[in-house]
Design an enzyme around this catalytic site. Structure first.
Site, PDB file in Angstrom:
ATOM      1  N   LYS A  57       0.837  -1.208   0.000  1.00 43.12           N
ATOM      2  CA  LYS A  57       0.000   0.000   0.000  1.00 43.12           C
ATOM      3  C   LYS A  57       0.869   1.253   0.000  1.00 43.12           C
ATOM      4  O   LYS A  57       0.614   2.198  -0.753  1.00 43.12           O
ATOM      5  CB  LYS A  57      -0.938  -0.015   1.225  1.00 43.12           C
ATOM      6  CG  LYS A  57      -2.041  -1.082   1.122  1.00 43.12           C
ATOM      7  CD  LYS A  57      -2.788  -1.307   2.440  1.00 43.12           C
ATOM      8  CE  LYS A  57      -3.775  -2.468   2.295  1.00 43.12           C
ATOM      9  NZ  LYS A  57      -4.488  -2.807   3.546  1.00 43.12           N
ATOM     10  N   GLN A 101      -4.509  -1.720   9.825  1.00 44.44           N
ATOM     11  CA  GLN A 101      -4.432  -3.038   9.193  1.00 44.44           C
ATOM     12  C   GLN A 101      -4.960  -4.110  10.147  1.00 44.44           C
ATOM     13  O   GLN A 101      -4.566  -4.172  11.310  1.00 44.44           O
ATOM     14  CB  GLN A 101      -2.983  -3.340   8.775  1.00 44.44           C
ATOM     15  CG  GLN A 101      -2.810  -4.613   7.967  1.00 44.44           C
ATOM     16  CD  GLN A 101      -3.473  -4.574   6.594  1.00 44.44           C
ATOM     17  OE1 GLN A 101      -3.597  -3.513   5.981  1.00 44.44           O
ATOM     18  NE2 GLN A 101      -3.933  -5.716   6.111  1.00 44.44           N
ATOM     19  N   ASP A 124     -11.008   2.481   4.305  1.00 38.72           N
ATOM     20  CA  ASP A 124     -11.275   1.039   4.244  1.00 38.72           C
ATOM     21  C   ASP A 124     -12.775   0.752   4.131  1.00 38.72           C
ATOM     22  O   ASP A 124     -13.169  -0.361   3.790  1.00 38.72           O
ATOM     23  CB  ASP A 124     -10.760   0.348   5.519  1.00 38.72           C
ATOM     24  CG  ASP A 124      -9.439  -0.378   5.307  1.00 38.72           C
ATOM     25  OD1 ASP A 124      -9.142  -0.744   4.154  1.00 38.72           O
ATOM     26  OD2 ASP A 124      -8.714  -0.574   6.296  1.00 38.72           O
TER      27      ASP A 124
HETATM   28  N1  GUN Z   1      -6.917  -7.136   6.451  1.00 37.96           N
HETATM   29  C1  GUN Z   1      -7.305  -7.864   5.382  1.00 37.96           C
HETATM   30  N2  GUN Z   1      -7.833  -7.061   4.446  1.00 37.96           N
HETATM   31  C2  GUN Z   1      -7.787  -5.809   4.924  1.00 37.96           C
HETATM   32  C3  GUN Z   1      -8.182  -4.548   4.422  1.00 37.96           C
HETATM   33  O1  GUN Z   1      -8.724  -4.405   3.324  1.00 37.96           O
HETATM   34  N3  GUN Z   1      -7.942  -3.490   5.233  1.00 37.96           N
HETATM   35  C4  GUN Z   1      -7.366  -3.602   6.445  1.00 37.96           C
HETATM   36  N4  GUN Z   1      -7.196  -2.511   7.169  1.00 37.96           N
HETATM   37  N5  GUN Z   1      -7.003  -4.757   6.962  1.00 37.96           N
HETATM   38  C5  GUN Z   1      -7.210  -5.853   6.191  1.00 37.96           C
END
Ligand code: GUN
Length: 298
Positions: A57, A101, A124
Protein backbone atom coordinates in the site's frame (compact mmCIF):
# COMPACT_ATOMS: atom_id res chain seq x y z
CA UNK A 1 -18.42 -31.50 -23.54
CA UNK A 2 -16.18 -29.13 -25.44
CA UNK A 3 -13.86 -27.05 -23.31
CA UNK A 4 -14.58 -23.35 -22.95
CA UNK A 5 -11.72 -21.10 -23.77
CA UNK A 6 -11.57 -19.01 -20.65
CA UNK A 7 -10.35 -15.46 -20.39
CA UNK A 8 -8.34 -14.24 -17.40
CA UNK A 9 -9.67 -11.30 -15.43
CA UNK A 10 -6.28 -9.65 -15.23
CA UNK A 11 -6.30 -7.59 -12.05
CA UNK A 12 -2.64 -6.80 -12.43
CA UNK A 13 -3.15 -5.18 -15.83
CA UNK A 14 -6.34 -3.35 -14.85
CA UNK A 15 -4.80 -2.02 -11.64
CA UNK A 16 -1.73 -0.82 -13.57
CA UNK A 17 -4.03 1.11 -15.91
CA UNK A 18 -5.94 2.60 -12.96
CA UNK A 19 -2.65 3.52 -11.30
CA UNK A 20 -1.64 5.43 -14.42
CA UNK A 21 -5.00 7.24 -14.52
CA UNK A 22 -4.71 8.23 -10.87
CA UNK A 23 -1.07 9.33 -11.15
CA UNK A 24 -2.11 11.72 -13.93
CA UNK A 25 -4.89 13.13 -11.80
CA UNK A 26 -2.59 13.59 -8.80
CA UNK A 27 -0.05 15.38 -11.00
CA UNK A 28 -2.83 17.77 -12.07
CA UNK A 29 -3.88 18.33 -8.47
CA UNK A 30 -0.28 19.02 -7.53
CA UNK A 31 0.23 21.42 -10.47
CA UNK A 32 -2.87 23.32 -9.45
CA UNK A 33 -1.12 23.71 -6.09
CA UNK A 34 -3.69 21.64 -4.38
CA UNK A 35 -2.83 19.42 -1.47
CA UNK A 36 -1.58 15.94 -2.35
CA UNK A 37 -3.80 13.11 -1.02
CA UNK A 38 -2.29 11.66 2.16
CA UNK A 39 -2.89 8.08 3.38
CA UNK A 40 -1.74 6.91 6.80
CA UNK A 41 -1.57 3.24 7.78
CA UNK A 42 -1.32 1.78 11.27
CA UNK A 43 0.37 -1.61 11.49
CA UNK A 44 0.39 -3.53 14.76
CA UNK A 45 2.87 -6.39 15.22
CA UNK A 46 4.72 -8.34 12.55
CA UNK A 47 2.22 -10.68 10.88
CA UNK A 48 3.77 -11.71 7.55
CA UNK A 49 0.66 -11.11 5.46
CA UNK A 50 -0.08 -7.74 7.05
CA UNK A 51 3.54 -6.61 6.61
CA UNK A 52 3.34 -7.47 2.90
CA UNK A 53 -0.01 -5.76 2.35
CA UNK A 54 0.95 -2.57 4.15
CA UNK A 55 4.31 -2.38 2.36
CA UNK A 56 2.48 -2.76 -0.92
CA UNK A 57 0.00 0.00 0.00
CA UNK A 58 2.82 2.40 0.93
CA UNK A 59 4.69 1.58 -2.30
CA UNK A 60 1.61 2.14 -4.43
CA UNK A 61 1.04 5.51 -2.74
CA UNK A 62 4.53 6.56 -3.79
CA UNK A 63 3.99 5.35 -7.36
CA UNK A 64 0.78 7.36 -7.69
CA UNK A 65 2.21 10.45 -6.04
CA UNK A 66 0.30 10.34 -2.75
CA UNK A 67 1.87 11.18 0.55
CA UNK A 68 1.91 8.20 2.90
CA UNK A 69 2.72 7.67 6.56
CA UNK A 70 3.32 4.30 8.18
CA UNK A 71 2.74 4.11 11.92
CA UNK A 72 3.98 0.96 13.64
CA UNK A 73 3.18 -0.49 17.04
CA UNK A 74 4.48 -3.63 18.67
CA UNK A 75 2.15 -6.55 19.37
CA UNK A 76 1.77 -5.52 23.02
CA UNK A 77 0.40 -2.01 22.35
CA UNK A 78 -2.60 -1.27 24.54
CA UNK A 79 -6.04 -0.61 23.12
CA UNK A 80 -5.94 2.78 24.78
CA UNK A 81 -2.68 3.71 23.08
CA UNK A 82 -4.01 2.61 19.70
CA UNK A 83 -7.23 4.56 20.20
CA UNK A 84 -5.18 7.64 21.07
CA UNK A 85 -3.36 7.35 17.74
CA UNK A 86 -6.66 6.94 15.88
CA UNK A 87 -7.91 10.10 17.55
CA UNK A 88 -4.74 11.93 16.59
CA UNK A 89 -5.16 10.94 12.94
CA UNK A 90 -8.85 11.89 13.05
CA UNK A 91 -7.78 15.38 14.07
CA UNK A 92 -4.77 15.76 11.78
CA UNK A 93 -5.89 18.03 8.92
CA UNK A 94 -3.03 16.83 6.71
CA UNK A 95 -4.24 13.20 6.78
CA UNK A 96 -7.06 12.63 4.27
CA UNK A 97 -7.63 8.98 5.04
CA UNK A 98 -6.17 6.19 7.15
CA UNK A 99 -6.42 2.49 7.78
CA UNK A 100 -5.71 0.20 10.69
CA UNK A 101 -4.43 -3.04 9.19
CA UNK A 102 -6.38 -6.07 10.43
CA UNK A 103 -6.19 -8.50 12.16
CA UNK A 104 -5.30 -6.88 15.48
CA UNK A 105 -3.94 -8.76 18.52
CA UNK A 106 -6.62 -10.51 20.59
CA UNK A 107 -6.46 -8.07 23.51
CA UNK A 108 -7.68 -5.25 21.25
CA UNK A 109 -11.29 -4.92 20.10
CA UNK A 110 -11.24 -4.50 16.31
CA UNK A 111 -14.80 -3.23 16.37
CA UNK A 112 -13.97 -0.57 18.93
CA UNK A 113 -11.01 0.61 16.84
CA UNK A 114 -13.06 0.67 13.63
CA UNK A 115 -15.81 2.70 15.29
CA UNK A 116 -13.24 5.16 16.64
CA UNK A 117 -12.15 6.10 13.10
CA UNK A 118 -13.78 9.24 11.71
CA UNK A 119 -16.03 7.81 8.97
CA UNK A 120 -14.95 10.68 6.69
CA UNK A 121 -11.38 9.33 6.82
CA UNK A 122 -12.36 5.65 6.82
CA UNK A 123 -10.94 4.76 3.39
CA UNK A 124 -11.28 1.04 4.24
CA UNK A 125 -15.03 1.55 4.42
CA UNK A 126 -15.31 -0.53 7.60
CA UNK A 127 -17.08 2.03 9.81
CA UNK A 128 -20.77 1.27 10.42
CA UNK A 129 -21.72 4.59 8.81
CA UNK A 130 -19.98 3.64 5.57
CA UNK A 131 -21.33 0.08 5.70
CA UNK A 132 -24.85 1.39 6.35
CA UNK A 133 -24.67 4.00 3.60
CA UNK A 134 -23.39 1.38 1.14
CA UNK A 135 -26.25 -0.94 1.99
CA UNK A 136 -28.84 1.71 1.08
CA UNK A 137 -26.94 2.95 -1.96
CA UNK A 138 -25.68 6.31 -0.64
CA UNK A 139 -22.25 7.78 -1.50
CA UNK A 140 -19.65 6.29 0.87
CA UNK A 141 -16.28 4.61 1.07
CA UNK A 142 -16.80 1.06 -0.20
CA UNK A 143 -14.37 -1.49 1.22
CA UNK A 144 -11.51 -2.16 -1.12
CA UNK A 145 -11.90 -5.82 -2.05
CA UNK A 146 -15.58 -5.63 -3.10
CA UNK A 147 -14.96 -2.28 -4.83
CA UNK A 148 -12.01 -3.78 -6.71
CA UNK A 149 -14.05 -6.78 -7.84
CA UNK A 150 -16.84 -4.50 -9.14
CA UNK A 151 -14.29 -2.45 -11.07
CA UNK A 152 -12.78 -5.60 -12.58
CA UNK A 153 -16.21 -6.87 -13.70
CA UNK A 154 -16.96 -3.44 -15.13
CA UNK A 155 -13.74 -3.11 -17.11
CA UNK A 156 -14.32 -6.53 -18.69
CA UNK A 157 -17.98 -5.64 -19.44
CA UNK A 158 -19.19 -8.76 -17.61
CA UNK A 159 -22.97 -9.01 -17.83
CA UNK A 160 -24.53 -9.09 -14.38
CA UNK A 161 -28.18 -8.03 -14.73
CA UNK A 162 -30.54 -10.85 -13.82
CA UNK A 163 -27.68 -13.30 -13.29
CA UNK A 164 -27.42 -15.67 -10.36
CA UNK A 165 -24.41 -14.64 -8.27
CA UNK A 166 -23.25 -16.97 -5.51
CA UNK A 167 -21.03 -15.44 -2.85
CA UNK A 168 -19.10 -17.99 -0.79
CA UNK A 169 -18.23 -16.45 2.57
CA UNK A 170 -19.95 -13.99 4.90
CA UNK A 171 -17.14 -11.89 6.35
CA UNK A 172 -17.72 -8.22 7.13
CA UNK A 173 -14.80 -7.27 4.87
CA UNK A 174 -15.71 -9.24 1.74
CA UNK A 175 -18.70 -11.63 1.71
CA UNK A 176 -21.39 -9.39 3.19
CA UNK A 177 -20.54 -6.18 1.30
CA UNK A 178 -20.02 -8.17 -1.92
CA UNK A 179 -23.48 -9.70 -1.66
CA UNK A 180 -25.00 -6.29 -0.94
CA UNK A 181 -23.29 -4.69 -3.94
CA UNK A 182 -24.13 -7.48 -6.38
CA UNK A 183 -27.84 -7.15 -5.58
CA UNK A 184 -27.75 -3.35 -5.84
CA UNK A 185 -29.86 -1.76 -8.59
CA UNK A 186 -26.91 -0.74 -10.77
CA UNK A 187 -24.13 -2.02 -12.99
CA UNK A 188 -22.33 -4.14 -11.95
CA UNK A 189 -25.19 -5.49 -9.87
CA UNK A 190 -28.86 -6.36 -10.43
CA UNK A 191 -28.01 -10.00 -9.65
CA UNK A 192 -30.00 -12.59 -7.79
CA UNK A 193 -27.60 -13.21 -4.93
CA UNK A 194 -27.13 -16.30 -2.80
CA UNK A 195 -24.70 -16.26 0.11
CA UNK A 196 -23.24 -19.61 1.19
CA UNK A 197 -20.91 -20.26 4.12
CA UNK A 198 -19.42 -22.98 6.28
CA UNK A 199 -22.85 -24.05 7.57
CA UNK A 200 -24.60 -24.17 4.19
CA UNK A 201 -26.06 -27.58 3.33
CA UNK A 202 -26.64 -27.21 -0.41
CA UNK A 203 -23.54 -25.26 -1.37
CA UNK A 204 -22.64 -27.43 -4.36
CA UNK A 205 -26.14 -27.19 -5.86
CA UNK A 206 -26.10 -23.42 -5.41
CA UNK A 207 -22.72 -23.13 -7.11
CA UNK A 208 -23.84 -25.33 -10.00
CA UNK A 209 -26.71 -22.94 -10.72
CA UNK A 210 -24.50 -19.82 -10.50
CA UNK A 211 -23.57 -17.61 -13.44
CA UNK A 212 -21.07 -15.76 -11.25
CA UNK A 213 -19.27 -17.20 -8.20
CA UNK A 214 -17.27 -15.01 -5.84
CA UNK A 215 -15.22 -17.17 -3.49
CA UNK A 216 -14.05 -15.58 -0.25
CA UNK A 217 -13.76 -18.43 2.25
CA UNK A 218 -10.03 -18.49 2.86
CA UNK A 219 -9.99 -22.24 2.24
CA UNK A 220 -7.30 -23.10 -0.32
CA UNK A 221 -8.60 -24.78 -3.51
CA UNK A 222 -12.10 -25.20 -2.05
CA UNK A 223 -14.02 -24.70 -5.31
CA UNK A 224 -13.64 -27.78 -7.53
CA UNK A 225 -14.44 -28.33 -11.20
CA UNK A 226 -17.61 -30.35 -10.49
CA UNK A 227 -19.12 -27.40 -8.58
CA UNK A 228 -19.08 -25.02 -11.55
CA UNK A 229 -21.49 -24.59 -14.48
CA UNK A 230 -20.08 -24.29 -18.02
CA UNK A 231 -19.49 -20.65 -18.91
CA UNK A 232 -19.51 -19.33 -15.34
CA UNK A 233 -17.56 -16.26 -14.23
CA UNK A 234 -15.27 -17.04 -11.27
CA UNK A 235 -13.75 -14.50 -8.88
CA UNK A 236 -11.20 -15.89 -6.41
CA UNK A 237 -10.58 -13.77 -3.31
CA UNK A 238 -8.43 -16.38 -1.54
CA UNK A 239 -4.83 -15.55 -0.65
CA UNK A 240 -3.64 -18.28 1.69
CA UNK A 241 0.12 -18.46 2.09
CA UNK A 242 1.11 -22.08 1.56
CA UNK A 243 4.66 -23.23 2.38
CA UNK A 244 6.71 -23.74 -0.77
CA UNK A 245 10.24 -24.91 -1.38
CA UNK A 246 10.19 -23.44 -4.89
CA UNK A 247 9.73 -19.72 -4.21
CA UNK A 248 12.27 -17.31 -2.78
CA UNK A 249 9.87 -16.10 -0.08
CA UNK A 250 9.25 -19.68 1.08
CA UNK A 251 5.51 -19.56 0.40
CA UNK A 252 3.09 -19.63 -2.46
CA UNK A 253 -0.11 -17.58 -2.58
CA UNK A 254 -2.98 -20.03 -3.04
CA UNK A 255 -6.53 -19.13 -4.04
CA UNK A 256 -9.86 -20.62 -2.92
CA UNK A 257 -10.38 -22.09 -6.41
CA UNK A 258 -8.78 -25.26 -7.78
CA UNK A 259 -7.74 -23.35 -10.86
CA UNK A 260 -6.71 -26.22 -13.16
CA UNK A 261 -10.09 -27.95 -12.76
CA UNK A 262 -12.29 -24.87 -12.73
CA UNK A 263 -10.70 -22.65 -15.41
CA UNK A 264 -11.51 -24.93 -18.40
CA UNK A 265 -15.23 -24.62 -17.55
CA UNK A 266 -15.28 -20.83 -17.19
CA UNK A 267 -15.87 -17.91 -19.46
CA UNK A 268 -13.83 -15.66 -17.16
CA UNK A 269 -11.70 -16.34 -14.09
CA UNK A 270 -9.33 -14.37 -11.87
CA UNK A 271 -5.83 -15.77 -11.33
CA UNK A 272 -4.12 -15.92 -7.92
CA UNK A 273 -1.90 -13.98 -7.65
CA UNK A 274 -2.63 -11.15 -10.09
CA UNK A 275 -6.43 -11.08 -9.86
CA UNK A 276 -8.32 -9.62 -6.91
CA UNK A 277 -5.20 -8.74 -4.85
CA UNK A 278 -3.93 -5.85 -7.00
CA UNK A 279 -7.53 -4.61 -7.45
CA UNK A 280 -7.91 -4.40 -3.66
CA UNK A 281 -4.83 -2.22 -3.27
CA UNK A 282 -5.77 0.06 -6.14
CA UNK A 283 -9.30 0.48 -4.78
CA UNK A 284 -7.87 1.68 -1.48
CA UNK A 285 -5.89 4.20 -3.53
CA UNK A 286 -9.07 5.26 -5.33
CA UNK A 287 -10.75 5.81 -1.94
CA UNK A 288 -7.74 7.84 -0.80
CA UNK A 289 -7.98 10.02 -3.90
CA UNK A 290 -11.70 10.52 -3.24
CA UNK A 291 -10.89 11.42 0.38
CA UNK A 292 -8.22 13.89 -0.77
CA UNK A 293 -10.68 15.54 -3.14
CA UNK A 294 -13.41 15.52 -0.49
CA UNK A 295 -15.52 13.88 -3.18
CA UNK A 296 -17.72 11.90 -0.79
CA UNK A 297 -17.78 13.86 2.47
CA UNK A 298 -17.01 17.56 2.86
N1 GUN B 1 -6.92 -7.14 6.45
C1 GUN B 1 -7.31 -7.86 5.38
N2 GUN B 1 -7.83 -7.06 4.45
C2 GUN B 1 -7.79 -5.81 4.92
C3 GUN B 1 -8.18 -4.55 4.42
O1 GUN B 1 -8.72 -4.41 3.32
N3 GUN B 1 -7.94 -3.49 5.23
C4 GUN B 1 -7.37 -3.60 6.44
N4 GUN B 1 -7.20 -2.51 7.17
N5 GUN B 1 -7.00 -4.76 6.96
C5 GUN B 1 -7.21 -5.85 6.19
Amino acid sequence: MEEQHYQLLDGKAVSAQMKKEMAEEVAQIKAAEGKIPHLAAILVGHDGGSETYVASKVKTCQEIGFKSTLIRFEEDVTEEELLRKVDELNNDPDVDGFIVQLPLPKHISEQKVIEAIDYRKDVDGFHPINVGRMSIGLPCFVSATPAGILELLKRYHIETQGKHCVVLGRSNIVGKPMATLMMQKSYPGDCTVTVCHSRSKNLKEMCLSADIIIVALGVPEFLKGDMVKEGAVIVDVGTTRMPSSVTKSGFKLTGDVLFNEVAPKCSYITPVPGGVGPMTIISLMRNTLLAGKKAIYK
